[in-house]
Design an enzyme around this catalytic site. Sequence first.
Site, PDB file in Angstrom:
ATOM      1  CB  SER A 144      40.157  39.861  45.962  1.00 36.50           C
ATOM      2  OG  SER A 144      40.485  40.268  44.806  1.00 36.50           O
TER       3      SER A 144
ATOM      4  CG  HIS B 257      36.170  39.427  42.126  1.00 35.37           C
ATOM      5  ND1 HIS B 257      36.998  38.178  42.347  1.00 35.37           N
ATOM      6  CD2 HIS B 257      36.599  40.390  42.858  1.00 35.37           C
ATOM      7  CE1 HIS B 257      37.961  38.627  43.189  1.00 35.37           C
ATOM      8  NE2 HIS B 257      37.861  40.027  43.559  1.00 35.37           N
TER       9      HIS B 257
ATOM     10  CD  GLU C  58      36.616  34.982  40.679  1.00 29.44           C
ATOM     11  OE1 GLU C  58      36.268  36.075  41.192  1.00 29.44           O
ATOM     12  OE2 GLU C  58      36.756  34.086  41.558  1.00 29.44           O
TER      13      GLU C  58
END
Length: 523
Positions: free
Chosen positions: A205, A429, A333
């Site tokens: 990230s 995610h 995600e």
Amino acid sequence: MTDTAPEPSESFVSEPSESFASEPEVRVAGGALRGSREGGVAVFRGIPFAEPPVGALRFAAPRPVRGWDGVLRATAYGPPPPQGGHFGMDALARDTAGDDWLTVNVWSPEPGPGAALPVMVWIQGGAYSIGMSGLPEYDGSRLSRDGGVVVVTFNYRVGLEGFGQIEGAPANRGLLDQVAALEWVRDNIRAFGGDPDRVTVFGQSAGAGSVAALLAMPRAAGLFGRAVAQSVPGTYFSPELAADIAAACAAELGLAPTVGDLSQVDPVRLSAAGDAVGAKMDRWADRWGPIGLRAIPFSPVVDGDVLPVTPWQALAEGAGRGVDLLVGHTRDETRLLTALDGLLGQITAEQAETALNVFGPGRDAARRYRGAFPGAGPDELYELVGSDWLFRMPSLHLALAQTAAGGRAHVYELTWSAPGMGGALGACHGLDVPLVFGNLDRGQPAVLIGESPFPDAEELSARMRAAWTAFAAHGDPGWPAYDDEQRLVRLFDTRPAVAAYPEEASRLIWQDHTFPALPLLGG
């Protein structure tokens, strides 16, 4: 707060005693360290790599740490930098008081200058607003022991402290902290059994966005030879946009975005001001663009100095040609973000249309997405275009830029649907973090795995850890490098596979995504 070096305290032991004889000791440039043995590896925590960035050093570039006398007992994580309030990080930061925000932690299966093991340096994520290396999900014991690598984690400044565009301060202080940590690794990691010529940076990230930025930064050249970027966010700000956001944050305190005004503000209040702006960014959507709808107040700034150009431009021009790259993303995600917004399963046709028009490439993006995914309803279209814009396409295009300039890149996609929370979040995610570290039952991401790790999770984690450590050791994670003809990508699932990606039906849409430095708009 103080801008002086820490005085020796109970963390320092002037002379080794018999009770510590079995505990590992090393000597670095700053002085002697004493760690502990845990889980079959030697562990050293809370080692200062730069002076505390407070007092006269507030908002300054990191300064090399001064040495200490005696033996530093390196058994506890250093205090994290000031944090935003997401996931309770602000409270966690307040629980560990102190100004030594810039510290590193090291796990080694074989400490000593002759081991020459591969080194993996982790950069945690957190939207550039939160993040601390002492979280249990980032414990490096299993990755180090099973992979035969030296693992390093560290803290860097986040939020306004690290990424706010403040007049009188260098831009991208969080990135400069990362460079300082890598310089510390270069100068000291041999003492822990690491090879300074075999350093891999890896992050997820905002950590992956930092890895991408480091590839583009002249200051970071030569500090690592391999890079792993897990879910690269595509947000990099122009100086004008970053300055406008910083001004809004300072206005929350009735101040100007200058070193003179903000250096006197308690870091806790400064973090709260950033949170306040982040919570109402949609008010400035006409001025700040798509980030206003995604509530992203901080990102690296393409300032022309620390970060000269965007990572995609830098790699296309050959900046990363000599660095092996492993990059990828998860399949679903933004499903986690949709759930956090309270919108999972509740997206209307109007909301999907807005997302397609805002985040899709080109004026006819909505039509093209619907043509490529004819069976997709509002929820799926919302997720597809959001995931593409924020993480999936930035990650894929980083590989495309690398290979276009003659560099080498391997690409993966995590497609395993995690069973945690009833399986509602799929391959969302952050799922890659516990799998890569092997910490399936600790830390916040463990909730994605489930209450008790399933055999599938253990097997998948073992495969991902083996791929990551193999890449760190010799540059080959176990599947072919990516090229624009075959487009071979490793799919991590219960049954591993290699497949062409992206699919032909949507390939032309995905090729049209671009990632310039985001501008300040009118309004």
